[in-house]
Design a protein around this motif. Sequence first.
Motif, mmCIF file in Angstrom:
data_model
loop_
_atom_site.group_PDB
_atom_site.id
_atom_site.type_symbol
_atom_site.label_atom_id
_atom_site.label_comp_id
_atom_site.label_asym_id
_atom_site.label_seq_id
_atom_site.Cartn_x
_atom_site.Cartn_y
_atom_site.Cartn_z
ATOM 1 N N UNK A 25 0.682 -1.232 -0.154
ATOM 2 C CA UNK A 25 -0.050 0.039 0.184
ATOM 3 C C UNK A 25 0.821 1.352 -0.143
ATOM 4 N N UNK A 26 0.638 2.017 -0.710
ATOM 5 C CA UNK A 26 1.232 3.393 -0.940
ATOM 6 C C UNK A 26 0.346 4.312 -0.215
ATOM 7 N N UNK A 27 0.941 5.213 1.139
ATOM 8 C CA UNK A 27 0.447 6.157 1.666
ATOM 9 C C UNK A 27 1.110 7.660 1.321
ATOM 10 N N UNK A 28 -0.145 8.546 0.952
ATOM 11 C CA UNK A 28 0.591 9.460 0.797
ATOM 12 C C UNK A 28 -0.313 10.934 0.860
ATOM 13 N N UNK A 29 0.168 11.722 1.637
ATOM 14 C CA UNK A 29 1.517 12.065 1.868
ATOM 15 C C UNK A 29 1.126 11.046 3.268
ATOM 16 N N UNK A 30 2.545 10.707 3.342
ATOM 17 C CA UNK A 30 3.212 10.094 5.436
ATOM 18 C C UNK A 30 3.154 11.289 5.939
ATOM 19 N N UNK A 31 3.118 12.724 5.861
ATOM 20 C CA UNK A 31 4.378 13.290 7.034
ATOM 21 C C UNK A 31 3.397 13.473 7.987
ATOM 22 N N UNK A 32 1.891 13.927 7.409
ATOM 23 C CA UNK A 32 1.102 14.741 8.388
ATOM 24 C C UNK A 32 0.467 13.208 10.114
ATOM 25 N N UNK A 33 0.108 14.198 10.390
ATOM 26 C CA UNK A 33 -0.980 13.737 11.617
ATOM 27 C C UNK A 33 -1.369 11.714 11.857
ATOM 28 N N UNK B 248 -2.556 20.573 -1.520
ATOM 29 C CA UNK B 248 -1.688 19.275 -1.631
ATOM 30 C C UNK B 248 -2.391 19.524 -3.358
ATOM 31 N N UNK B 249 -3.474 19.991 -4.052
ATOM 32 C CA UNK B 249 -4.632 19.620 -5.259
ATOM 33 C C UNK B 249 -3.518 20.522 -6.824
ATOM 34 N N UNK B 250 -2.539 20.304 -6.454
ATOM 35 C CA UNK B 250 -1.411 20.181 -7.459
ATOM 36 C C UNK B 250 -0.683 19.439 -7.518
ATOM 37 N N UNK B 251 -0.545 19.079 -6.179
ATOM 38 C CA UNK B 251 0.943 17.623 -6.534
ATOM 39 C C UNK B 251 0.659 16.265 -7.034
ATOM 40 N N UNK B 252 2.192 16.079 -6.944
ATOM 41 C CA UNK B 252 2.081 15.136 -8.349
ATOM 42 C C UNK B 252 1.720 13.836 -7.770
ATOM 43 N N UNK B 253 1.953 13.548 -6.526
ATOM 44 C CA UNK B 253 1.629 12.378 -6.460
ATOM 45 C C UNK B 253 0.860 11.652 -6.418
ATOM 46 N N UNK B 254 -0.395 12.166 -7.041
ATOM 47 C CA UNK B 254 -1.838 11.298 -6.714
ATOM 48 C C UNK B 254 -2.074 11.196 -8.135
ATOM 49 N N UNK B 255 -1.511 11.707 -9.310
ATOM 50 C CA UNK B 255 -1.186 10.669 -10.879
ATOM 51 C C UNK B 255 0.179 9.584 -10.729
ATOM 52 N N UNK B 256 0.954 9.603 -9.701
ATOM 53 C CA UNK B 256 2.205 9.119 -10.216
ATOM 54 C C UNK B 256 1.433 7.699 -9.370
ATOM 55 N N UNK B 257 0.846 7.466 -7.718
ATOM 56 C CA UNK B 257 0.375 6.640 -6.887
ATOM 57 C C UNK B 257 -0.898 5.696 -8.485
ATOM 58 N N UNK C 150 -8.033 15.753 -11.668
ATOM 59 C CA UNK C 150 -8.373 14.778 -12.839
ATOM 60 C C UNK C 150 -7.210 13.696 -13.345
ATOM 61 N N UNK C 151 -8.250 12.388 -13.725
ATOM 62 C CA UNK C 151 -6.971 11.073 -13.325
ATOM 63 C C UNK C 151 -7.197 11.157 -14.592
ATOM 64 N N UNK C 152 -6.686 9.941 -15.054
ATOM 65 C CA UNK C 152 -6.668 9.349 -16.868
ATOM 66 C C UNK C 152 -7.742 8.361 -17.067
ATOM 67 N N UNK C 153 -8.700 8.974 -17.187
ATOM 68 C CA UNK C 153 -9.585 8.279 -17.171
ATOM 69 C C UNK C 153 -9.805 6.855 -18.413
ATOM 70 N N UNK C 154 -9.072 6.442 -20.126
ATOM 71 C CA UNK C 154 -8.778 5.120 -20.035
ATOM 72 C C UNK C 154 -7.610 4.572 -19.600
ATOM 73 N N UNK C 155 -7.023 4.492 -18.734
ATOM 74 C CA UNK C 155 -6.456 3.633 -17.988
ATOM 75 C C UNK C 155 -6.563 3.196 -17.060
ATOM 76 N N UNK C 156 -7.509 4.386 -16.055
ATOM 77 C CA UNK C 156 -8.092 3.565 -14.868
ATOM 78 C C UNK C 156 -9.130 2.728 -15.515
ATOM 79 N N UNK C 157 -10.050 2.652 -16.380
ATOM 80 C CA UNK C 157 -10.728 2.060 -16.866
ATOM 81 C C UNK C 157 -10.120 0.956 -17.023
ATOM 82 N N UNK C 158 -8.907 0.572 -18.189
ATOM 83 C CA UNK C 158 -8.325 -0.337 -18.740
ATOM 84 C C UNK C 158 -7.783 -1.247 -18.022
ATOM 85 N N UNK C 159 -7.770 -0.716 -16.338
ATOM 86 C CA UNK C 159 -6.962 -1.550 -15.508
ATOM 87 C C UNK C 159 -8.041 -1.898 -13.807
#
Length: 375
Positions: A192-200, A270-279, A300-309
């Motif tokens: 499991x990825x936890x992001x961000x893991x730096x706060x309480x 964190x709305x513009x953080x890259x971790x959302x799409x990378x995770x 936003x998220x990658x719709x086709x990739x989301x659906x295909x996977x």
Amino acid sequence: MAQTTLPETHRILQLTSTSEPLQLKIVPTPQAGPGSAVVKVLVAGILSYSADIYNGKRQYPFPKPLVPGSSAIGRIVAVGPDATTLVPGQLVFLDCTIRGRDNSEAVILSGISEGFTEASKKLMHGEWRDSTYAEYTKFPLENCIPLNEQRLLGPVESGGLGYCVEDLMHISKLVVPFGGLNDIGLKPGETVIIAPATGPFGSAAVRVALAMGAGRVIAMGRNETMPHKLSTLDTRISTVRITGNEKTETDALKELGPIDVFFDISPFMAANSTHFKSAIAALRHSGRISLMGGVYADISFPYLSFMHRNLTMKGTWMFSREQMFGFVKLLQSGLLPLGEKNGLSVGGKFGLEEWEAAFEKARIAGAEEVVAIVP
């Protein structure tokens, strides 16, 4: 000996206006009626941003006057006539997430927010206006969660876990990510990825995922210090830095895969953080995503990739009562340690009259500390 009688009056902190400081007052002690219990507050939690809630900076909606507060540990003193299991003297966790009995969608956070519907507002403007920054508080029976005092506070040599009452305030942080991880069905052995893991709540999620049996927990964060500190707790913890480069992050995550679950608990900034799409990009086929953050903007998220996977995304706000009881079982089993052995500490205890110092200490406290009001 457990207290079984109520005094005529007690001390409270009261907020009358967000432009004025809290006031210490002596008022009549609340009385138990049908569906409620009166609890002596032993220790009440403070959020890191409590000062900004009650000075109006965060613009949380709540009625005034108000007794502020949050979740707490207390001891039952009186119960309503319809109580069937709770009894005076019992140690309980006061869950600040109060729901309408005839409408589970009506939800308030006691002492913090009246919610955003007319039904939820009715809860907080009426019976459940006052919270836990007081010597005594009236709470719904179903929000008084029984704790095994002998197991949690008893000495280790007698089969207890040896915690102090203040240690138990970590429950209020740990149970939140348990709700999301349970909803998404985290299974023993999964990654499991936890992001961000730096706060309480993010660092709490790392600990909860380990206790639930995760085979690997990947802690992501911009600040390298906290993920590295977390990695010293357990060999199952790996770290990946949020760099702002989506491809770099995705590649680093995939090296630790296959990854089953992505748990996001991003703060509002964190709305513009890259971790959302990378995770999301790093998840295996049929991976799952849990959203528990406070991002106000659309993402936003990658719709086709989301659906295909065949990916699944689920939002969770707080946790259900059933999940609360499941969490208590996990805690009392000893699989989720509190205290220094799990890097958790008590940063400070303050009386009602010391509320300003308490809020300031909570503001600067580390993610793994709890700061509390002790009425």
